[in-house]
Design a protein around this motif. Structure first.
Motif, PDB file in Angstrom:
ATOM      1  N   HIS A 302      -3.853  -1.215   0.559  1.00 49.50           N
ATOM      2  CA  HIS A 302      -2.479  -0.689   0.528  1.00 49.50           C
ATOM      3  C   HIS A 302      -2.474   0.845   0.471  1.00 49.50           C
ATOM      4  O   HIS A 302      -1.723   1.471  -0.284  1.00 49.50           O
ATOM      5  CB  HIS A 302      -1.738  -1.259  -0.677  1.00 49.50           C
ATOM      6  N   PRO A 329       1.791   2.445  -4.261  1.00 48.31           N
ATOM      7  CA  PRO A 329       2.873   1.475  -4.460  1.00 48.31           C
ATOM      8  C   PRO A 329       3.954   1.636  -3.405  1.00 48.31           C
ATOM      9  O   PRO A 329       4.074   2.662  -2.745  1.00 48.31           O
ATOM     10  CB  PRO A 329       3.400   1.821  -5.857  1.00 48.31           C
ATOM     11  N   ASP A 330       4.766   0.599  -3.259  1.00 49.06           N
ATOM     12  CA  ASP A 330       5.920   0.675  -2.371  1.00 49.06           C
ATOM     13  C   ASP A 330       7.000   1.504  -3.042  1.00 49.06           C
ATOM     14  O   ASP A 330       7.379   1.245  -4.185  1.00 49.06           O
ATOM     15  CB  ASP A 330       6.457  -0.726  -2.063  1.00 49.06           C
ATOM     16  N   SER A 347       4.811  -1.929   5.185  1.00 51.34           N
ATOM     17  CA  SER A 347       3.680  -2.567   4.505  1.00 51.34           C
ATOM     18  C   SER A 347       2.543  -2.899   5.462  1.00 51.34           C
ATOM     19  O   SER A 347       1.547  -3.503   5.061  1.00 51.34           O
ATOM     20  CB  SER A 347       4.148  -3.852   3.802  1.00 51.34           C
ATOM     21  N   ARG A 548      -1.352  -4.599  -7.408  1.00 52.41           N
ATOM     22  CA  ARG A 548      -0.674  -5.877  -7.217  1.00 52.41           C
ATOM     23  C   ARG A 548      -0.197  -6.012  -5.769  1.00 52.41           C
ATOM     24  O   ARG A 548      -0.292  -7.082  -5.174  1.00 52.41           O
ATOM     25  CB  ARG A 548       0.503  -5.975  -8.177  1.00 52.41           C
ATOM     26  N   CYS A 549       0.325  -4.907  -5.197  1.00 49.62           N
ATOM     27  CA  CYS A 549       0.744  -4.936  -3.789  1.00 49.62           C
ATOM     28  C   CYS A 549      -0.433  -5.259  -2.888  1.00 49.62           C
ATOM     29  O   CYS A 549      -0.322  -6.068  -1.947  1.00 49.62           O
ATOM     30  CB  CYS A 549       1.357  -3.595  -3.394  1.00 49.62           C
ATOM     31  N   LYS A 553      -1.118  -8.641  -0.500  1.00 49.83           N
ATOM     32  CA  LYS A 553      -1.368  -8.501   0.935  1.00 49.83           C
ATOM     33  C   LYS A 553      -2.637  -9.245   1.340  1.00 49.83           C
ATOM     34  O   LYS A 553      -2.658  -9.964   2.354  1.00 49.83           O
ATOM     35  CB  LYS A 553      -1.494  -7.012   1.280  1.00 49.83           C
TER      36      LYS A 553
END
Length: 908
Positions: A302, A329-330, A347, A548-549, A553
């Motif tokens: 990510h 992070p997003d 993403s 976590r992202c 994925k």
């Protein structure tokens, strides 16, 4: 001290920010007020007084300067000498002083040029020519008393100059102290154990400044060796190196190279990676396969922001040298939150920064990705330059500039390679890396979970936004009083919005900008909070931590996701190609393409259309409330990979129209459902442009690219489905098309009045909508006027031939109107305009982008729609000729012949 420096009491108060003034004791905030015993001067003011008090009398000024920088350097020389006196004597001090001098000159240049202009106008400069008068200005303004008076007039400039001087001195001294402490470890890690001696130069500011002027530096030694110093933790770099080793163990043929580093907590050292050419074309292929595998790994963790400056082409090895944004992070953005296709792109592999990504401006587009960085290309925005430099006529101008490029592209035989030519190598490498991670998913997730990765950088805004603010904030008008400069930085508050995490970050961003830094925020991979440059925590601004992202994925990696990501890779590479570079294949919608798809299902074009529709439904990004696709849309002279807009030609209304038309012929109910979700983006568009004449004008009234085509698609969908809500959106689109048509715009079918004319005829036939008929009549009169004055500017503006934007399309639209309405003038005008161009009247299929896209003009929806025309010509009108449906077409003559009363475009 005041007497020695010549500053008046309280001179520094106008250099305080609004927040600093509010925290001062009562009665001490008025400019010039000096309550005894209160509000001591800030550090930068004390430094200014000390620097000027201890300044050595000026050196003789030459009668001419060959370079304006040399002249302005005389003015800031006392500050450079003061800062140099704050650091220990060292062989590299000269490089420190040279870098600081250049920075201070940049800060003061606009103000000094304004002062030069004022003295020239006043006639106080002495000299036989402009160069001598420039030297006279330097001679005068560089005297200590004049410098003092200058800083009093511009106390914000004084603040910036002294802050920059102190921060540079502190950062330089810190670098030398840390080198001294780590000297032996550096020699062992990077230099084969040999002590290199003291560095002879410290090349600082090789990246953005953060945390009070600290930046990446390269230490150069007498023997030519170099080592990179980074004033931040390198734990993320070490973590990524561990994952590279993990991938190399599973795919030994990759042999991906990691950067050697020496982690020291809140700073670290790295090997200096040199750019080197590939030995042959085989080396270039290995380079791009490795870059594809790197892309897969960066996607899995990510990562973001791996642009042209963060990758070095070292022979056949793509070496990532900066990895402060893995597990990124997003970050919530309104445009992304509302559009599932935007979330998909955000993403995807595209977020890494490796794939083509363009900086847009008045002069085109520049690819700033790790595959881009094209040396010698024109920068899309103007750069600052100086006209008549080193003369009394010197003034600032903005000019196009050439981009210096990066060291990220492989070289073979002194030629920088084009990444689009190695698309298959890149995709092959990506597939190799992706499959390895998916195959050993559990092992990879374990490796990720055990990485000791503390803080990684979180990018809330594009860095170029901060750079532009810092650049513009050196305007003299903003340097007399801090209130004006605060006002400029407050633009960040307007851009952030109340609901975004940036709203809570703005005070910290402004504080960093006041220090001359690019704002920086850190986030822990397992936290939803951020840490500002001062160490202040901002809790709960992110939905989830970056680790976590990444784990989510990796768990979702499968064959379908890989196909999506590979398509994005190919589509992104297609944005670098020009029309002549397209690979030869059957262009979507061409006879060859349609015949090929029918041949796959002999005698059944409807089955071929269903296969395309199934593909489009599978490609759709949907969240249950809206659907959209990623596509390639025109962006100036380029095309851009982006979530589809609303336009009929390249947008989701065209795809929705194809799916709706197919559903009406007995197709799967899923086609109509996806189409309905697609047009749910229309209310957002209508809301965004409401009351915004500039935005309405940018969309335009055209039949393919503007509100005319949007209204046409919505009218057709409303009639096919009986959806009254879509009908209302069509009415609103007609109104917006009228607003756009009232402005002076292009006359063509795709983007102007001819397309609006044809679209409005069809809309009225479909919906019996009198305002559409009125707008069609207005457009017809306006276009007919083109033939009356051969030298009329609008005719001169038609610089292309053909149907979509040229005279052929305009003539066609007028002929069509004249056939429906007794309009001899329109028919005559059509004949005259048609004579301007000998291009045949043809269906205007778009240029092949080199990769399958969803759109109607150059994509799958267009192919599918032509198949429907073959399967049921009596029920499927020509969408590219903006025809109404067969049941509505019979109403065209009656509707247009007797329009309701209306106002003309001119009256509106």
């Amino acid at each position: 001290m005041l007497a020695a420096s010549g500053f008046s009491a309280g001179w520094w108060r106008r250099g305080l920010t609004i927040r600093e003034r509010r925290t001062m004791p009562p009665g001490a905030t008025a400019p010039g007020s000096t309550p005894p015993g209160t509000a001591p001067p800030p550090r930068w003011a004390v430094d200014a007084e000390q620097a000027l008090a201890g300044a050595v009398p000026g050196r003789p000024v030459p009668p001419r300067f060959s370079c304006w920088r040399e002249g302005y350097a005389e003015v800031v020389r006392p500050l450079v000498e003061w800062a140099t006196g704050q650091v220990p004597a060292h062989p590299s001090t000269r490089s420190f002083a040279a870098r600081l001098q250049a920075d201070l000159v940049d800060l003061a240049a606009r103000t000094l040029t304004l002062e030069l202009h004022q003295r020239r106008v006043a006639g106080t400069l002495i000299g036989a020519d402009g160069q001598q008068r420039f030297a006279d200005f330097i001679r005068s303004v560089s005297r200590r008393g004049e410098v003092t008076a200058l800083l009093e007039r511009y106390p914000v400039l004084a603040r910036l100059l002294l802050q920059a001087s102190r921060f540079a001195a502190e950062a330089y001294a810190e670098t030398l102290a840390r080198f001294a402490a780590d000297r032996h470890a550096i020699a062992d890690q990077f230099l084969g154990g040999a002590d290199p001696g003291d560095p002879v130069a410290v090349h600082s500011q090789l990246g953005d400044r953060h945390r009070r002027g600290r930046s990446v530096s390269v230490l150069e030694f007498a023997g030519g060796q170099r080592v990179v110093y980074k004033p931040r933790s390198l734990a993320a770099c070490d973590g990524f190196a561990a994952l590279l080793r993990w991938l190399n163990e599973r795919v030994p043929t990759l042999e991906l190279r990691a950067v050697r580093s020496l982690e020291r907590g809140d700073y670290g050292w790295q090997e200096h990676v040199h750019r080197a050419p590939c030995a042959d074309v085989g080396g270039a292929r290995r380079f791009y396969r490795r870059q594809g595998a790197l892309l897969a790994l960066l996607y899995a963790v990510h990562a973001s922001d791996v642009h042209y400056g963060n990758l070095i082409a070292c022979g056949d090895q793509p070496v990532v040298i900066d990895l402060e944004t893995i597990f990124h992070p997003d970050v919530l953005r309104v445009d992304v939150a509302r559009d599932p296709a935007a979330r998909l792109l955000d993403s995807s592999v595209h977020r890494t920064g490796v794939l083509p990504s363009f900086l847009l401006g008045d002069h085109g587009a520049l690819d700033v990705s790790a595959l881009g960085g094209d040396r010698g290309h024109r920068h899309p925005t103007d750069g600052i330059d100086w006209l008549a430099p080193a003369t009394d006529q010197m003034r600032l101008v903005r000019r196009p500039r050439l981009f210096d490029g990066g060291s990220n592209r492989p070289i073979v035989d002194d030629r920088e390679l084009e990444p689009a030519d190695h698309e298959d190598d890149l995709v092959e490498g990506f597939r190799t890396g992706y499959d390895a991670i998916a195959r050993y998913r559990r092992s990879f997730l374990t490796a990720v979970a055990h990485l000791a990765t503390p803080a990684t950088r979180v990018v809330l805004r594009p860095t170029h936004v901060y750079r532009r603010l810092l650049d513009e904030s050196t305007h003299p008008d903003l340097l007399r009083d801090s209130t004006a400069r605060d006002g400029l930085f407050d633009l960040l508050s307007t851009a952030a919005g109340d609901a975004l995490p940036q709203a809570r970050s703005v005070p910290h961003e402004i504080a960093d900008l006041w220090h001359g830094d690019v704002p920086i925020f850190l986030g822990h991979p397992d936290s939803t909070g951020l840490t500002a440059s001062t160490g202040t925590r901002i809790d709960g601004v992110l939905d989830a931590g970056g680790r976590r992202c990444a784990a989510g994925k990796v768990r979702a990696m499968d064959a379908a996701d890989r196909r999506t990501q590979e398509w994005i890779v190919r589509a992104a590479l297609a944005t670098r190609r020009r029309p002549g570079d397209r690979r030869h294949r059957a262009a979507p919608g061409s006879s060859e393409d349609v015949e090929g798809r029918v041949a796959a299902r002999p005698g059944d074009p409807l089955a071929a259309a269903r296969a395309i529709a199934d593909d489009l439904c599978d490609r759709a990004a949907t969240d249950g409330t809206r659907a959209n696709w990623l596509g390639l849309e025109p962006a100036g002279d380029n095309v851009a990979l982006m979530p589809m807009g609303a336009a009929l030609s390249y947008g989701y209304t065209g795809v929705a129209l194809f799916l709706t038309q197919l559903a009406s012929l007995g197709g799967d109910a899923r086609y109509a459902e996806i189409a309905q979700l697609a047009v749910r983006g229309i209310p957002q568009l209508l809301s965004a442009v409401s009351g915004r004449a500039d935005l309405i004008g940018s969309v335009g009234c055209g039949g393919y690219d503007g509100f005319g085509g949007i209204g046409y698609a919505l009218a057709r969908i409303a009639n096919l489905t009986g959806d009254s809500e879509v009908r209302e959106w069509a009415y609103e689109s007609v109104q917006l098309a009228g607003t756009a048509a009232a402005a002076d715009g292009p006359p063509g079918v795709a983007d102007g009045h001819a397309g609006c004319l044809a679209a409005m005829m069809a809309v009225h036939a479909e919906l019996d909508h009198a305002p559409a008929a009125a707008l069609a009549a207005d457009c017809a009169r306006l276009l007919a006027g083109l033939a009356d004055e051969p030298h009329e500017p609008r005719r001169a503006a038609i610089t292309t031939t053909g149907f979509a934007r040229g005279p052929a399309g305009i003539a066609w639209a007028l002929h069509r109107y004249a056939a429906a309405v007794p309009a001899p003038r329109c028919r005559r005008a059509a004949d005259i305009i048609r004579a301007w161009d000998d291009s045949p009247l043809r269906e205007p299929w778009g240029a092949d982008p080199g990769v399958e896209t969803p759109g109607l003009v150059n994509g799958l929806a267009g192919t599918g729609y032509r198949l429907l025309r073959i399967a049921a010509p009596e029920r499927v009108p020509s969408v590219l000729h903006l025809e109404p449906g067969p049941t509505a077409a019979q109403n065209v003559r009656l509707a247009i012949a007797s329009p309701a009363p209306h106002t003309t475009l001119e009256e509106r």
